[in-house]
Write an enzyme that holds these catalytic residues in place. Structure first.
Site, PDB file in Angstrom:
ATOM      1  N   CYS A   1       4.005   9.473   0.872  1.00 35.95           N
ATOM      2  CA  CYS A   1       2.708  10.006   0.444  1.00 35.95           C
ATOM      3  C   CYS A   1       2.925  10.992  -0.695  1.00 35.95           C
ATOM      4  O   CYS A   1       3.620  11.997  -0.515  1.00 35.95           O
ATOM      5  CB  CYS A   1       2.015  10.692   1.620  1.00 35.95           C
ATOM      6  SG  CYS A   1       0.488  11.519   1.123  1.00 35.95           S
TER       7      CYS A   1
ATOM      8  N   HIS B   1       8.256   6.711   9.021  1.00 33.43           N
ATOM      9  CA  HIS B   1       9.064   6.851   7.806  1.00 33.43           C
ATOM     10  C   HIS B   1      10.495   7.197   8.222  1.00 33.43           C
ATOM     11  O   HIS B   1      10.744   7.568   9.365  1.00 33.43           O
ATOM     12  CB  HIS B   1       8.472   7.929   6.893  1.00 33.43           C
ATOM     13  CG  HIS B   1       7.262   7.452   6.145  1.00 33.43           C
ATOM     14  ND1 HIS B   1       7.264   7.206   4.798  1.00 33.43           N
ATOM     15  CD2 HIS B   1       6.020   7.152   6.576  1.00 33.43           C
ATOM     16  CE1 HIS B   1       6.062   6.785   4.422  1.00 33.43           C
ATOM     17  NE2 HIS B   1       5.279   6.735   5.484  1.00 33.43           N
TER      18      HIS B   1
ATOM     19  N   ASN C   1       9.189   4.494   3.949  1.00 37.65           N
ATOM     20  CA  ASN C   1       8.868   4.018   5.292  1.00 37.65           C
ATOM     21  C   ASN C   1      10.134   3.512   5.974  1.00 37.65           C
ATOM     22  O   ASN C   1      11.109   3.122   5.314  1.00 37.65           O
ATOM     23  CB  ASN C   1       7.895   2.828   5.219  1.00 37.65           C
ATOM     24  CG  ASN C   1       6.476   3.230   4.887  1.00 37.65           C
ATOM     25  OD1 ASN C   1       5.699   3.536   5.775  1.00 37.65           O
ATOM     26  ND2 ASN C   1       6.144   3.245   3.607  1.00 37.65           N
TER      27      ASN C   1
ATOM     28  N   HIS D   1       3.217   4.463  12.829  1.00 33.90           N
ATOM     29  CA  HIS D   1       3.578   4.318  11.413  1.00 33.90           C
ATOM     30  C   HIS D   1       4.734   5.271  11.159  1.00 33.90           C
ATOM     31  O   HIS D   1       4.587   6.484  11.297  1.00 33.90           O
ATOM     32  CB  HIS D   1       2.344   4.679  10.569  1.00 33.90           C
ATOM     33  CG  HIS D   1       2.555   4.725   9.097  1.00 33.90           C
ATOM     34  ND1 HIS D   1       2.073   3.741   8.258  1.00 33.90           N
ATOM     35  CD2 HIS D   1       3.175   5.616   8.293  1.00 33.90           C
ATOM     36  CE1 HIS D   1       2.379   4.040   7.004  1.00 33.90           C
ATOM     37  NE2 HIS D   1       3.053   5.180   6.996  1.00 33.90           N
TER      38      HIS D   1
ATOM     39  N   ARG E   1       0.859  -1.201   0.000  1.00 32.26           N
ATOM     40  CA  ARG E   1       0.000   0.000   0.000  1.00 32.26           C
ATOM     41  C   ARG E   1       0.891   1.245   0.000  1.00 32.26           C
ATOM     42  O   ARG E   1       1.055   1.901  -1.007  1.00 32.26           O
ATOM     43  CB  ARG E   1      -0.961  -0.040   1.203  1.00 32.26           C
ATOM     44  CG  ARG E   1      -2.121   0.953   1.098  1.00 32.26           C
ATOM     45  CD  ARG E   1      -1.751   2.371   1.420  1.00 32.26           C
ATOM     46  NE  ARG E   1      -1.353   2.551   2.798  1.00 32.26           N
ATOM     47  CZ  ARG E   1      -0.834   3.674   3.280  1.00 32.26           C
ATOM     48  NH1 ARG E   1      -0.638   4.717   2.477  1.00 32.26           N
ATOM     49  NH2 ARG E   1      -0.466   3.772   4.541  1.00 32.26           N
ATOM     50  N   ASP E   2       1.493   1.551   1.116  1.00 33.57           N
ATOM     51  CA  ASP E   2       2.296   2.776   1.218  1.00 33.57           C
ATOM     52  C   ASP E   2       3.488   2.714   0.271  1.00 33.57           C
ATOM     53  O   ASP E   2       3.843   3.706  -0.379  1.00 33.57           O
ATOM     54  CB  ASP E   2       2.773   2.941   2.672  1.00 33.57           C
ATOM     55  CG  ASP E   2       3.182   4.354   3.016  1.00 33.57           C
ATOM     56  OD1 ASP E   2       3.731   5.039   2.144  1.00 33.57           O
ATOM     57  OD2 ASP E   2       2.972   4.772   4.164  1.00 33.57           O
TER      58      ASP E   2
HETATM   59  N1  COA Z   1     -12.160   4.802  -4.995  1.00 36.50           N
HETATM   60  C1  COA Z   1     -12.236   4.909  -6.346  1.00 36.50           C
HETATM   61  N2  COA Z   1     -12.665   6.007  -6.990  1.00 36.50           N
HETATM   62  C2  COA Z   1     -13.067   7.043  -6.238  1.00 36.50           C
HETATM   63  C3  COA Z   1     -13.024   7.003  -4.837  1.00 36.50           C
HETATM   64  C4  COA Z   1     -12.553   5.834  -4.223  1.00 36.50           C
HETATM   65  N3  COA Z   1     -12.450   5.732  -2.895  1.00 36.50           N
HETATM   66  N4  COA Z   1     -13.476   8.165  -4.357  1.00 36.50           N
HETATM   67  C5  COA Z   1     -13.794   8.924  -5.407  1.00 36.50           C
HETATM   68  N5  COA Z   1     -13.550   8.254  -6.547  1.00 36.50           N
HETATM   69  C6  COA Z   1     -13.727   8.722  -7.914  1.00 36.50           C
HETATM   70  C7  COA Z   1     -15.078   9.348  -8.142  1.00 36.50           C
HETATM   71  O1  COA Z   1     -16.011   8.398  -8.532  1.00 36.50           O
HETATM   72  C8  COA Z   1     -14.777  10.347  -9.221  1.00 36.50           C
HETATM   73  O2  COA Z   1     -14.659   9.684 -10.458  1.00 36.50           O
HETATM   74  P1  COA Z   1     -15.173  10.355 -11.815  1.00 36.50           P
HETATM   75  O3  COA Z   1     -14.411  11.637 -11.967  1.00 36.50           O
HETATM   76  O4  COA Z   1     -14.821   9.331 -12.840  1.00 36.50           O
HETATM   77  O5  COA Z   1     -16.632  10.571 -11.619  1.00 36.50           O
HETATM   78  C9  COA Z   1     -13.372  10.847  -8.860  1.00 36.50           C
HETATM   79  O6  COA Z   1     -12.781   9.786  -8.111  1.00 36.50           O
HETATM   80  C10 COA Z   1     -13.394  12.112  -8.037  1.00 36.50           C
HETATM   81  O7  COA Z   1     -14.303  11.934  -6.957  1.00 36.50           O
HETATM   82  P2  COA Z   1     -14.565  13.030  -5.843  1.00 36.50           P
HETATM   83  O8  COA Z   1     -15.532  12.493  -4.875  1.00 36.50           O
HETATM   84  O9  COA Z   1     -14.892  14.369  -6.510  1.00 36.50           O
HETATM   85  O10 COA Z   1     -13.192  13.093  -5.125  1.00 36.50           O
HETATM   86  P3  COA Z   1     -12.084  14.222  -5.057  1.00 36.50           P
HETATM   87  O11 COA Z   1     -11.561  14.544  -6.413  1.00 36.50           O
HETATM   88  O12 COA Z   1     -12.560  15.326  -4.198  1.00 36.50           O
HETATM   89  O13 COA Z   1     -10.934  13.407  -4.318  1.00 36.50           O
HETATM   90  C11 COA Z   1     -10.499  11.633  -2.771  1.00 36.50           C
HETATM   91  C12 COA Z   1     -11.154  12.964  -2.997  1.00 36.50           C
HETATM   92  C13 COA Z   1     -10.546  11.367  -1.282  1.00 36.50           C
HETATM   93  C14 COA Z   1     -11.272  10.557  -3.524  1.00 36.50           C
HETATM   94  C15 COA Z   1      -9.044  11.680  -3.296  1.00 36.50           C
HETATM   95  O14 COA Z   1      -8.420  12.826  -2.797  1.00 36.50           O
HETATM   96  C16 COA Z   1      -8.244  10.456  -2.876  1.00 36.50           C
HETATM   97  O15 COA Z   1      -8.469   9.375  -3.386  1.00 36.50           O
HETATM   98  N6  COA Z   1      -7.293  10.621  -1.944  1.00 36.50           N
HETATM   99  C17 COA Z   1      -6.487   9.540  -1.435  1.00 36.50           C
HETATM  100  C18 COA Z   1      -5.070   9.996  -1.437  1.00 36.50           C
HETATM  101  C19 COA Z   1      -4.159   8.884  -0.962  1.00 36.50           C
HETATM  102  O16 COA Z   1      -4.375   7.708  -1.155  1.00 36.50           O
HETATM  103  N7  COA Z   1      -3.062   9.312  -0.332  1.00 36.50           N
HETATM  104  C20 COA Z   1      -2.089   8.395   0.154  1.00 36.50           C
HETATM  105  C21 COA Z   1      -2.496   7.706   1.403  1.00 36.50           C
HETATM  106  S1  COA Z   1      -1.854   8.545   2.790  1.00 36.50           S
HETATM  107 ZN    ZN Z   2       3.213   6.302   5.264  1.00 35.59          ZN
END
Ligand code: COA
Ligand code: ZN
Length: 308
Positions: free
Chosen positions: A243, A212, A252, A210, A18-19
């Site tokens: 991240c 790094h 990490n 957790h 994952r990370d």
């Molecule tokens: N899994 C898959 N797709 C997702 C999703 C999820 N959990 N959440 C949203 N989406 C999709 C939506 O369906 C949308 O798709 P589309 O444009 O094809 O319709 C698109 O992503 C944007 O959705 P929205 O709700 O507007 O999200 P956003 O653009 O505001 O982004 C997050 C918010 C939370 C979804 C995004 O910032 C994110 O995934 N962050 C995680 C970051 C991460 O993993 N960081 C590392 C870990 S520390």
């Molecule tokens: Zn991390």
């Protein structure tokens, strides 16, 4: 000064797939992800972070989360608690549809990083967490509490910001919380200050750390936490990770570095260092990465099963 005190055993949660993978620049074919996942799972971890169900626009690497999670549950689900990281309800639903029985909900103690990472305020993330806890209460739910010590945008994070989220999460029914040094910028004294406040407030509540290794302080931070009674640590084999939404964040703390230090101190991890190093070397080879953990640079006779 009181003598330092260490636990007899610690528990190591592996987060490489994952990370580690989320920060890898080129797409790792799904079959390679699965080969690495299987090799790591065979080492005997009790818990692993398998993948994340996040927007593919945010982290394109995780577009195959469904396939990876389903594989893991089928092959390892009865032996290992496989966690799926989710930032929102949509992620929780997708993870569950693909067999996940344990979720890590990600949010940050600093407002600025929470916004950069999830496009939400902390209040909005907490509200989503509350819904998930209410609707999927049968699952094991953890919180991955990012930037608990330092934030790449706003500097040192006040411990009150950390306890505010912890208070809310436990109130919603979260099972455990991972206090995260997302950028690897915590130092032992700053970490101790926050952990002391957390410990005095929650005493025996279930926490993990957790860590790094960006500044080379991952082991020092782990040792500090161990000395305070924390016994669960999240690390990534081969020191992968970071991240993408935290500028400056790098790998990490490498699992092999923690397992090596613990082993030399007589602290049990249940993980065989030689086997772990073989898997670590294989990961670096498969992903064409330098093999960069501290212990990797001291390898001697690994193929003969000898390590000094
Ligand atoms: N899994 C898959 N797709 C997702 C999703 C999820 N959990 N959440 C949203 N989406 C999709 C939506 O369906 C949308 O798709 P589309 O444009 O094809 O319709 C698109 O992503 C944007 O959705 P929205 O709700 O507007 O999200 P956003 O653009 O505001 O982004 C997050 C918010 C939370 C979804 C995004 O910032 C994110 O995934 N962050 C995680 C970051 C991460 O993993 N960081 C590392 C870990 S520390
Ligand atoms: Zn991390």
């Amino acid at each position: 000064m009181a003598p330092l005190d260490y636990p007899e055993a610690i528990s190591v949660t592996e987060v490489c797939t994952r990370d580690g993978f989320q920060n890898h620049k080129t797409f790792i074919p799904t079959e390679v992800k699965i080969e690495i996942l299987d090799a790591l799972a065979a080492l005997g971890f009790a818990k692993m972070e398998v993948t994340s169900f996040v927007s593919p626009k945010a982290i394109p690497q995780m577009v195959d989360a469904a396939e990876v999670m389903s594989h893991f549950q089928k092959k390892w689900g009865d032996r290992i608690a496989g966690f799926a990281l989710v930032p929102n309800r949509k992620g929780a639903e997708l993870a569950i549809r693909n067999g996940a029985e344990a979720l890590v909900f990600v949010l940050s103690a600093s407002e600025e990083h929470n916004k950069a990472n999830t496009n939400r305020t902390i209040e909005e993330s907490l509200s989503e967490l509350q819904d998930i806890c209410r609707d999927f209460g049968g699952l094991e739910i953890s919180v991955g509490l990012g930037t608990s010590f330092e934030c790449p945008f706003s500097g040192t994070v006040a411990p009150e910001k950390v306890t505010r989220v912890i208070d809310a999460a436990f109130e919603y029914g979260v099972d455990h919380i991972t206090i995260s040094d997302t950028t690897g910028s915590a130092n032992p004294r700053g970490l101790e200050r926050t952990l002391e406040i957390v410990r005095s407030r929650y005493e025996s509540a279930p926490f993990a750390l957790h860590l790094h290794d960006t500044h080379g302080m991952g082991l020092a931070n782990a040792l500090t936490a161990m000395n305070m009674g924390f016994t669960t640590f999240e690390t990534a084999t081969a020191g992968m990770g970071g991240c993408p939404f935290a500028p400056g964040a790098s790998g990490n703390l490498a699992t092999e570095d923690l397992v090596n230090m613990a082993g030399r101190m007589g602290i049990d991890t249940g993980i065989d260092l030689i086997e772990l190093l073989r898997v670590s070397r294989e990961i670096a080879h498969k992903l064409a990465l330098p093999w960069k953990s501290h212990v990797a640079s001291t390898r001697i006779g690994l193929d003969e099963g000898v390590y000094c």
